[in-house]
Structure formats: C-alpha cells, structure tokens
Design an enzyme around this catalytic site. Structure first.
Site, mmCIF file in Angstrom:
data_model
loop_
_atom_site.group_PDB
_atom_site.id
_atom_site.type_symbol
_atom_site.label_atom_id
_atom_site.label_comp_id
_atom_site.label_asym_id
_atom_site.label_seq_id
_atom_site.Cartn_x
_atom_site.Cartn_y
_atom_site.Cartn_z
ATOM 1 N N LYS A 39 0.819 -1.227 0.000
ATOM 2 C CA LYS A 39 0.000 0.000 0.000
ATOM 3 C C LYS A 39 0.846 1.268 0.000
ATOM 4 C CE LYS A 39 -2.820 0.049 3.488
ATOM 5 N NZ LYS A 39 -2.413 -1.142 4.239
ATOM 6 N N ARG A 89 -11.556 1.532 8.323
ATOM 7 C CA ARG A 89 -11.275 0.117 8.616
ATOM 8 C C ARG A 89 -12.518 -0.630 9.094
ATOM 9 N NH1 ARG A 89 -5.173 -0.220 11.020
ATOM 10 N NH2 ARG A 89 -4.141 0.291 9.070
#
Length: 223
Positions: free
Chosen positions: A19, A93
């Site tokens: 990422k 998240r």
C-alpha cells in the site's frame, strides 16, 4: 498529470501488501494529497492533542481506537484540505468509519490490493523498520543502503515483534475479518476496484491504467 476536477480515493490492502509504495506512486503521478491514518495517529499522539491522548489510552490498553475517535481525527485533516484531491491510506477500517466518511465526502474509487497471504508473510518477516519515522525496508527488494541502518538518519533499524511469522498470520486473519465487511460495503456501492498479484511492480501498471481511464473523461469534458 494535472487533475481537472477534485478526485477522492481510498486504498485498502493487508499489512505488507504494498500500500505504501502504490500510494506514493499514485500521489506522485496524479498529484493527490496522501493521507495516512498511521502518520496522523503518530503526529497526534506525539503532540498530545485531545484526540491523540484518547487514542494512546486505547492503544496502551491493547484496544482498537474507537470508530468515532478515529473518524473525528481523519475528518479534521480532510476539512483542512476541503478543495483538494486526496488518497486515504489506513482508513476506513470498519463499516461505521466508511459511513462517517461517506456522510462527509463522495469517494470516487476504492483501490483494493489483493496479495496472497503467503507472499505477505515472506515480505513481512524480511521487514525492518525505522521506528521514529515509520520508514520500512525489506531485505529482499527494498534494502537500506547500509544494512541495519536508516537511509535518512543513519539510526538503527529494528524488526518489530509483530513481524514474526506467527504474529503476521494472526494480523492478516484479523485484517481479513475486520475489513471484509468494508470491502463488501464499497462493492455494493460500485466503487471498489480490486487488483491481484504477488509483486507491487506488476500490480502498479494496472492501477495506473485504471486511474488514467477513470480520470480521462474529466479531461475531455474540460477541453
């Protein structure tokens, strides 16, 4: 590339999926502001802000930072760049955090990096970190210039306790359990784009091509 309109994206992927590397390439190529929840969290804890102290209390007790605290923290930074194009890394998240983001901003796309757990396990157990800055090195494909030392400061690198093989697999399974509902949330909204592979350098051209396609109509409309 100069964007002709405000473009807002989220990048998702398990720890060690690349990422950070992909985010850096997206922000450099397309001129987006990079918003890392980890960087924001560290900065607020170090500055001992009200939200930082709340987060530190949760972390010290081995708990996840509450959704409302995390959302307030990220929204504070987003409001400061209200007319900017951005890429968020590490948030949302949970579905609750996704809804909080959606209530404030329209997300154009969610990029999901799908890398096999076995590949990530190999990467993370070869990983060394400069703790003060969060800079990460990998002895296999991104080694420091001097073995064992940070490129920028020359300070020693350490292997984090959570980069041992057993801990890595636990972290990956926890990520999968926590974020699958978030992926499904964005999939149902039609903004999720998944890129699968084992090498960041092979995944990146597909991410770049997708974003070029995604942004090209805006260029044509303006012309």
């Amino acid at each position: 590339m100069v964007l002709q309109r405000i473009f807002r994206a989220v990048i998702m992927g398990p720890p060690g999926s690349g990422k950070g590397t992909v985010s850096a390439r997206i922000t450099k190529t397309f001129g987006l502001q990079h918003i890392s929840s980890g960087d924001i969290l560290r900065a607020n804890i170090n500055a001992q802000t009200e939200l930082g102290l709340l987060m530190k209390s949760s972390i010290d007790q081995g708990q996840l930072v509450p959704d409302d605290v995390m959302s307030r923290l990220i929204m504070k930074d987003l409001r400061a760049m209200d007319q900017s194009s951005w890429l968020i890394d590490g948030f949302p998240r949970t579905v609750s955090q996704s809804e909080a983001l959606d209530n404030a901003y329209s997300v154009d796309t969610v990029i999901n990096l799908n890398v096999p757990f076995q590949t990530i396990k190999q990467r993370l157990t070869s990983r060394w970190t400069h703790l003060p800055s969060g800079r990460v090195y990998n002895v296999d494909f991104n080694p420091p210039k001097v073995s064992g030392f940070d490129d920028v400061t020359g300070e020693p690198l350490v292997q984090r306790d959570d980069d041992t093989p057993d801990t890595v697999m636990r972290r990956l399974k926890a990520y999968q359990t926590q974020t699958e509902p978030v992926l499904e949330y964005y999939r149902s909204k039609g903004v999720l784009e998944t890129f699968s592979g084992t090498e960041t350098n092979k995944i990146w051209p597909h991410v770049e091509a997708f974003l070029l396609r995604k942004l090209s109509p805006a260029k044509q409309n303006v012309a």
